[in-house]
Design an enzyme around this catalytic site. Structure first.
Site, PDB file in Angstrom:
ATOM      1  N   GLU A 157      -8.397  -5.637   5.070  1.00 63.02           N
ATOM      2  CA  GLU A 157      -7.604  -6.372   6.067  1.00 63.02           C
ATOM      3  C   GLU A 157      -8.442  -7.338   6.911  1.00 63.02           C
ATOM      4  O   GLU A 157      -8.636  -7.123   8.117  1.00 63.02           O
ATOM      5  CB  GLU A 157      -6.843  -5.405   6.973  1.00 63.02           C
ATOM      6  CG  GLU A 157      -5.737  -4.670   6.250  1.00 63.02           C
ATOM      7  CD  GLU A 157      -4.776  -3.951   7.187  1.00 63.02           C
ATOM      8  OE1 GLU A 157      -5.153  -3.643   8.333  1.00 63.02           O
ATOM      9  OE2 GLU A 157      -3.651  -3.690   6.775  1.00 63.02           O
TER      10      GLU A 157
ATOM     11  N   GLU B 177      -0.684  -0.850   0.826  1.00 69.88           N
ATOM     12  CA  GLU B 177      -0.421   0.260   1.751  1.00 69.88           C
ATOM     13  C   GLU B 177       1.054   0.204   2.128  1.00 69.88           C
ATOM     14  O   GLU B 177       1.503  -0.781   2.719  1.00 69.88           O
ATOM     15  CB  GLU B 177      -1.274   0.128   3.020  1.00 69.88           C
ATOM     16  CG  GLU B 177      -2.773   0.178   2.757  1.00 69.88           C
ATOM     17  CD  GLU B 177      -3.613   0.061   4.036  1.00 69.88           C
ATOM     18  OE1 GLU B 177      -3.065   0.218   5.142  1.00 69.88           O
ATOM     19  OE2 GLU B 177      -4.821  -0.214   3.906  1.00 69.88           O
TER      20      GLU B 177
END
Ligand code: GAL
Length: 606
Positions: free
Chosen positions: A119, A290
């Site tokens: 991320e 995710e």
């Protein structure tokens, strides 16, 4: 995991302190064993490089590697993402550990894919005001402008005596008395984005030297600080991390009633928007890396999903073309920052609520036919550079580029349309019946050429072409659209509670332009000013439309484009790809749609 029906497992993405507990002391045994265990169970591994979490000893080696915030404070050790993208020493360490992993596991039979870092940009980490960033920025500017005079001219530094004699006089645009020159701020945003691509590119090259497995990165929701299309082009697959309930609470400015209604389901359009965006970032190949499996820990409120939503969100991703949906996380960790974040298993390893749904959808998917890939009829342009330029000079509270594009996406979805989200480059747009480029402040000539060749209806504005590359108002005034006689003579921004009505219904809010135009006026505001003008298929919109005016604009454009629209019930959304159609009920109650009852969390495929 295999019994549940999972086929992929991601590991390793934060494991640096276990891979290398002391500098040079490499401990791969545990990871070797994990690969063997997972591989023997028939699972494919996504190996994450651990570079989002440099261990504590790294700071002794590189004390100046920390990212620095806008107030000049270093972002300290003790959580994650504390590094500065511009620090060459840290970048070399990242390449070193990545190379070691690539050499050891790059051809392992269980390895299926890579994830670089984790991320980029999470916790506001793209922009750093470190010494390393300052030197790299000066170098970047020197490369771009060649001489301080050229830079002074481009930025208009004569204003307020801001002229520089040397590139080394230029600081980062922070801690100035009032706002820095927007041209300076804009260049720093471009530079900061380039630094992410540089960092990622170095890891990608290190992996490629020893592995043929596809490489991915896990992007986030509503994150615009770096150009994802640039990193996307470096890798084979784009992935993103989808937390529908956390995002609704934390990343959307919708009113409390909306948040209450969708608190256990998530916003009906937010996930789909990112599925469509990242499909494009991945040049067709994308995953959810995710997926929220239960309550998370990081939003202002963290409700549990309505029963059925874990299955529902998974199906929605596949309907938009995902290759894989992976859940975060397998087992809830009883320790550290995310101990209150649900997994598929509880901390005591008993199955949590999401487990059965993940198993159910895995069974369904194993039996279901593939979702065909097909181009959507509508292209919505999304540009990271436009997000920065709006940010640098919003001109009014609430004037946010992502929000504008997202509202238009939502308006299209409410009409039952399926959408491709595309960057504003030179790609062929001729297959699209409708093309929309809201808020695109700095269109390139290649994009204007592509628009010129397009055959569909086109909607541009507001703010289209409103800045030159150097952040100046164009000499002949915006929007400068070839083939459309319209000029923006003046702009004003409005409080959200002072909408200006449009004759025929709806209003413009927040942002409004006074148009001088020789083209046909389609709509006027109550005071007789043109707000939507057209010449043939080319339309220009001089304001931020509210939901009801947007609905009228889009309905009319679709009619001109020959696209059938539906006035969908509020909670229903549709995704059509080729002949496969999915119907989703995002609401808390059953909805009758086309004579069939769709239960809450219900998905229909026909
Ligand atoms: C993501 C991140 C994960 C975990 C998760 C919590 O931002 O990649 O490591 O923090 O969110 O929801």
């Amino acid at each position: 995991m295999a019994e549940l029906g999972l086929t992929w497992v991601r590991i390793g993405e934060f494991a640096w302190s276990r891979l290398e507990p002391d500098p040079g002391n490499l401990q791969f045994d545990w990871l070797d064993r994990a690969f063997d265990v997972l591989g023997n169970a028939g699972l494919k591994v996504v190996l994450g490089t651990p570079t989002a979490t440099p261990p504590r000893w790294m700071l002794d080696k590189h004390p100046d590697m920390l990212a620095v915030d806008a107030e000049g404070r270093p972002r300290g050790f003790g959580s994650r993402r504390h590094y500065c993208f511009s620090h060459d020493g840290y970048c070399a360490e990242a390449v070193r550990i990545t190379t070691l992993l690539a050499k050891r596991y790059g051809r392992h039979p269980a390895l299926g894919a890579w994830q670089t870092d984790n991320e980029y940009g999470c916790h506001d980490t793209v922009i750093s005001y470190s010494d390393a960033a300052r030197s790299a920025f000066r170098e970047w500017l020197a490369q771009k402008y060649q001489s301080p005079e050229a830079l002074n001219r481009a930025w208009g530094n004569v204003f307020w005596s801001m002229e520089y004699r040397e590139f080394d006089e230029i600081d980062l645009p922070t801690l100035t008395v009032t706002e820095p020159n927007p041209a300076h701020a804009m260049e720093f945003r471009r530079f900061s984005s380039d630094q992410v691509a540089r960092f990622n590119g170095a890891q990608v090259a290190a992996i490629r030297a020893f592995s043929d497995a596809p490489i991915s990165h896990n992007y986030m929701g509503r994150t615009t600080e770096f150009d994802h299309f640039a990193t996307g082009d470096q890798m084979e697959i784009a992935t993103w991390d989808s937390y529908p309930l956390g995002f609704l609470e934390d990343r959307l400015e919708d009113p409390p009633g909306h948040k209450r209604r969708y608190a256990r389901q998530g916003d009906p359009d937010f996930q789909a928007f990112h599925h469509d965006l990242y499909r494009s970032v991945g040049n067709g190949r994308w995953w959810v890396m995710e997926q929220q499996p239960g309550p998370v820990n990081w939003a202002p409120h963290n409700p549990a999903p309505r029963s059925g939503m874990v299955r529902f969100w998974t199906w929605e991703a596949f309907a938009h073309g995902a290759e894989c949906v992976s859940y975060f996380r397998w087992r809830q960790a009883p320790f550290a920052q995310e101990q209150m974040h649900a997994g598929l298993l509880r901390p005591d390893s008993v199955e949590a609520e999401g487990f059965a749904e993940a198993a159910e959808v895995a069974r369904e998917l194993a039996e279901a036919p593939e979702v065909e890939e097909a181009q959507a009829p509508v292209a919505l342009i999304f540009d990271y550079q436009a997000a920065w330029s709006w940010d640098v000079q919003p001109q009014g509270d609430g004037c946010d580029y992502f929000r504008l594009v997202f509202e238009i996406y939502r308006g299209l979805r409410k009409l039952g349309l399926s959408i491709d989200i595309l960057p504003p480059d030179g790609r062929d747009l001729t297959g699209y019946a409708l093309i929309l480029a809201p808020g695109l402040e700095m269109p390139s000539n290649t994009f204007l050429d592509a628009l010129g060749r397009a055959r569909g209806q086109i909607l541009l504005g507001p703010r289209f072409g409103s800045k030159t590359e150097s952040f100046q108002i164009p000499p002949s005034l915006p929007p400068g659209i070839p083939g459309l006689d319209v000029k923006v003579a003046r702009v004003e921004t409005l409080r959200a509670d002072m909408p200006v009505s449009v004759t025929g219904g709806g209003a413009v809010t927040l942002w409004r332009e006074m148009l001088e135009s020789g083209a046909e006026t389609l709509d006027e505001t109550e005071d007789g000013q043109p707000v939507l003008v057209r010449d043939g298929p080319l339309h220009y919109l001089g304001g931020w439309p509210d939901a009801s005016y947007l609905n009228r604009i889009l309905t009319r454009l679709c009619e001109a484009a020959g696209l059938a629209v539906q006035d969908l019930p509020a909670d229903i959304r549709i995704r059509q790809s080729g002949d496969t159609r999915f119907v989703f009920n995002y609401g808390p109650s059953p909805v009758v749609f086309e004579g069939k009852e769709v239960p809450p969390a219900g998905v229909i495929r026909d």
